[in-house]
Design a protein around this motif. Structure first.
Motif, PDB file in Angstrom:
ATOM      1  N   PHE A  92      70.818  44.124  40.870  1.00 51.79           N
ATOM      2  CA  PHE A  92      71.354  42.757  40.870  1.00 51.79           C
ATOM      3  C   PHE A  92      71.025  42.055  42.190  1.00 51.79           C
ATOM      4  N   GLU A  93      71.121  42.786  43.296  1.00 50.21           N
ATOM      5  CA  GLU A  93      70.782  42.196  44.593  1.00 50.21           C
ATOM      6  C   GLU A  93      69.315  41.777  44.625  1.00 50.21           C
ATOM      7  N   GLN A  94      68.439  42.618  44.097  1.00 49.71           N
ATOM      8  CA  GLN A  94      67.017  42.283  44.030  1.00 49.71           C
ATOM      9  C   GLN A  94      66.777  41.080  43.117  1.00 49.71           C
ATOM     10  N   LEU A  95      67.528  41.018  42.028  1.00 45.99           N
ATOM     11  CA  LEU A  95      67.370  39.915  41.080  1.00 45.99           C
ATOM     12  C   LEU A  95      67.661  38.574  41.751  1.00 45.99           C
ATOM     13  N   ALA A  96      68.587  38.571  42.682  1.00 43.52           N
ATOM     14  CA  ALA A  96      68.946  37.332  43.384  1.00 43.52           C
ATOM     15  C   ALA A  96      67.777  36.780  44.204  1.00 43.52           C
ATOM     16  N   HIS A  97      66.796  37.634  44.514  1.00 47.03           N
ATOM     17  CA  HIS A  97      65.655  37.217  45.344  1.00 47.03           C
ATOM     18  C   HIS A  97      64.340  37.297  44.575  1.00 47.03           C
ATOM     19  N   GLU A  98      64.417  37.400  43.273  1.00 45.06           N
ATOM     20  CA  GLU A  98      63.251  37.643  42.426  1.00 45.06           C
ATOM     21  C   GLU A  98      62.555  36.344  42.028  1.00 45.06           C
ATOM     22  N   THR A  99      61.287  36.478  41.713  1.00 43.42           N
ATOM     23  CA  THR A  99      60.547  35.348  41.135  1.00 43.42           C
ATOM     24  C   THR A  99      59.972  35.706  39.765  1.00 43.42           C
ATOM     25  N   ASN A 100      59.745  37.000  39.507  1.00 46.20           N
ATOM     26  CA  ASN A 100      59.261  37.456  38.196  1.00 46.20           C
ATOM     27  C   ASN A 100      60.464  37.926  37.378  1.00 46.20           C
ATOM     28  N   PHE A 101      61.195  36.970  36.838  1.00 41.44           N
ATOM     29  CA  PHE A 101      62.440  37.279  36.155  1.00 41.44           C
ATOM     30  C   PHE A 101      62.247  38.086  34.877  1.00 41.44           C
ATOM     31  N   LEU A 102      61.170  37.867  34.181  1.00 40.64           N
ATOM     32  CA  LEU A 102      60.966  38.547  32.899  1.00 40.64           C
ATOM     33  C   LEU A 102      61.003  40.058  33.075  1.00 40.64           C
ATOM     34  N   GLU A 103      60.234  40.580  34.009  1.00 40.11           N
ATOM     35  CA  GLU A 103      60.183  42.037  34.227  1.00 40.11           C
ATOM     36  C   GLU A 103      61.465  42.557  34.874  1.00 40.11           C
ATOM     37  N   SER A 104      61.977  41.830  35.851  1.00 39.02           N
ATOM     38  CA  SER A 104      63.211  42.259  36.530  1.00 39.02           C
ATOM     39  C   SER A 104      64.397  42.265  35.577  1.00 39.02           C
ATOM     40  N   ASN A 105      64.502  41.204  34.777  1.00 41.91           N
ATOM     41  CA  ASN A 105      65.576  41.136  33.785  1.00 41.91           C
ATOM     42  C   ASN A 105      65.495  42.320  32.830  1.00 41.91           C
ATOM     43  N   ASP A 106      64.284  42.585  32.348  1.00 36.10           N
ATOM     44  CA  ASP A 106      64.083  43.654  31.375  1.00 36.10           C
ATOM     45  C   ASP A 106      64.498  45.004  31.962  1.00 36.10           C
ATOM     46  N   HIS A 107      64.045  45.284  33.169  1.00 35.65           N
ATOM     47  CA  HIS A 107      64.383  46.559  33.813  1.00 35.65           C
ATOM     48  C   HIS A 107      65.893  46.680  34.030  1.00 35.65           C
ATOM     49  N   LEU A 108      66.496  45.618  34.531  1.00 35.90           N
ATOM     50  CA  LEU A 108      67.944  45.624  34.748  1.00 35.90           C
ATOM     51  C   LEU A 108      68.683  45.809  33.424  1.00 35.90           C
ATOM     52  N   GLY A 109      68.272  45.088  32.407  1.00 37.39           N
ATOM     53  CA  GLY A 109      68.926  45.194  31.104  1.00 37.39           C
ATOM     54  C   GLY A 109      68.860  46.600  30.535  1.00 37.39           C
ATOM     55  N   LYS A 110      67.700  47.228  30.626  1.00 36.61           N
ATOM     56  CA  LYS A 110      67.547  48.599  30.111  1.00 36.61           C
ATOM     57  C   LYS A 110      68.373  49.589  30.925  1.00 36.61           C
ATOM     58  N   THR A 111      68.373  49.418  32.237  1.00 32.65           N
ATOM     59  CA  THR A 111      69.148  50.309  33.109  1.00 32.65           C
ATOM     60  C   THR A 111      70.639  50.170  32.830  1.00 32.65           C
ATOM     61  N   LEU A 112      71.106  48.939  32.700  1.00 37.90           N
ATOM     62  CA  LEU A 112      72.515  48.685  32.431  1.00 37.90           C
ATOM     63  C   LEU A 112      72.920  49.238  31.067  1.00 37.90           C
ATOM     64  N   GLU A 113      72.094  49.031  30.070  1.00 36.52           N
ATOM     65  CA  GLU A 113      72.414  49.539  28.729  1.00 36.52           C
ATOM     66  C   GLU A 113      72.499  51.070  28.731  1.00 36.52           C
ATOM     67  N   THR A 114      71.546  51.736  29.350  1.00 32.77           N
ATOM     68  CA  THR A 114      71.558  53.198  29.417  1.00 32.77           C
ATOM     69  C   THR A 114      72.820  53.691  30.111  1.00 32.77           C
ATOM     70  N   HIS A 115      73.194  53.026  31.195  1.00 28.36           N
ATOM     71  CA  HIS A 115      74.392  53.406  31.948  1.00 28.36           C
ATOM     72  C   HIS A 115      75.657  53.265  31.090  1.00 28.36           C
ATOM     73  N   ILE A 116      75.804  52.143  30.434  1.00 29.19           N
ATOM     74  CA  ILE A 116      76.999  51.908  29.621  1.00 29.19           C
ATOM     75  C   ILE A 116      77.074  52.907  28.476  1.00 29.19           C
ATOM     76  N   ARG A 117      75.969  53.152  27.833  1.00 29.20           N
ATOM     77  CA  ARG A 117      75.959  54.107  26.715  1.00 29.20           C
ATOM     78  C   ARG A 117      76.339  55.508  27.200  1.00 29.20           C
ATOM     79  N   LYS A 118      75.911  55.872  28.388  1.00 32.33           N
ATOM     80  CA  LYS A 118      76.286  57.170  28.946  1.00 32.33           C
ATOM     81  C   LYS A 118      77.798  57.240  29.159  1.00 32.33           C
ATOM     82  N   GLU A 119      78.366  56.177  29.702  1.00 31.38           N
ATOM     83  CA  GLU A 119      79.814  56.171  29.908  1.00 31.38           C
ATOM     84  C   GLU A 119      80.554  56.270  28.583  1.00 31.38           C
ATOM     85  N   GLU A 120      80.108  55.504  27.602  1.00 29.48           N
ATOM     86  CA  GLU A 120      80.796  55.482  26.303  1.00 29.48           C
ATOM     87  C   GLU A 120      80.583  56.769  25.489  1.00 29.48           C
ATOM     88  N   ARG A 121      79.419  57.380  25.616  1.00 22.65           N
ATOM     89  CA  ARG A 121      79.083  58.534  24.771  1.00 22.65           C
ATOM     90  C   ARG A 121      79.321  59.877  25.442  1.00 22.65           C
TER      91      ARG A 121
END
Length: 146
Positions: A92-121
Motif C-alpha cells: 500500500f505504501e508503494q502504491l501511494a507513490h506508483e505510476t503503473n497502477f495496473l500492475e501494482s493494483n493487480d499484485h496488491l489485489g492478488k496478495t490481499l486475496e491470498t492473505h484473506i483466504r488463508k485467514e478464513e480457511r
C-alpha cells in the motif's frame, strides 16, 4: 465450518476487503458503484487501507497474546499473518507513490486475496478448533472494545 461468533466481526470485514482485492485485479469485471480506472482504484484502495484495513490488522494482531502457546501450528500461522500484514502495508505504501497502477493494483489485489483466504480457511478454523470457550470469549471481548 461455521464461523464462531467471536470471529464474525473480522470475517465481515474480510468480505469487504475481498471485494477490494478482486476490484484491484486486472481480470475482474467492473463492480457497479466502484471505480473502474486503475488510478481511481488505487486511490479507493488507499482510502480503504487508511479507513478500515489498518485497524483490522491491529485487531487481528491483538489476538496473538490470547492464542499464543495454544497450538504450535497456530503460533506459526499467526507469525505468518503478521509478516503478511507487513508485506501488505508495504504494498500500500508503494502504491501511494506508483505510476503503473495496473500492475501494482493487480499484485496488491492478488496478495490481499491470498492473505484473506488463508485467514478464513486456515487461521480462523484453527482458532475455533484449538481454543476453548474461555479463550474465544476473551477474543469476543477484545474485539468488541475496538
Amino acid at each position: 465450518m461455521k464461523r464462531h461468533a467471536s470471529l464474525i466481526p473480522l470475517s465481515h470485514e474480510h468480505h469487504e476487503a475481498l471485494i477490494l482485492a478482486r476490484l484491484l485485479q486486472k481480470t475482474t469485471p467492473p463492480y457497479k458503484g466502484l471505480p473502474n480506472e486503475p488510478a481511481e482504484k488505487a486511490q479507493y484502495a488507499l482510502n480503504f487501507f487508511q479507513d478500515k484495513l489498518l485497524t483490522h490488522f491491529i485487531q487481528e494482531e491483538s489476538l496473538i497474546p490470547i492464542v499464543k502457546g495454544i497450538s504450535p501450528e497456530l503460533d506459526i500461522l499467526m507469525e505468518e499473518m503478521v509478516s503478511e500484514h507487513v508485506e501488505i502495508r508495504n504494498l500500500f505504501e508503494q502504491l501511494a507513490h506508483e505510476t503503473n497502477f495496473l500492475e501494482s493494483n493487480d499484485h496488491l489485489g492478488k496478495t490481499l486475496e491470498t492473505h484473506i483466504r488463508k485467514e478464513e480457511r486456515q487461521i480462523f478454523p484453527l482458532i475455533q478448533e484449538s481454543c476453548n470457550d474461555g479463550v474465544l470469549d476473551k477474543i469476543r471481548v477484545l474485539l468488541s472494545q475496538h
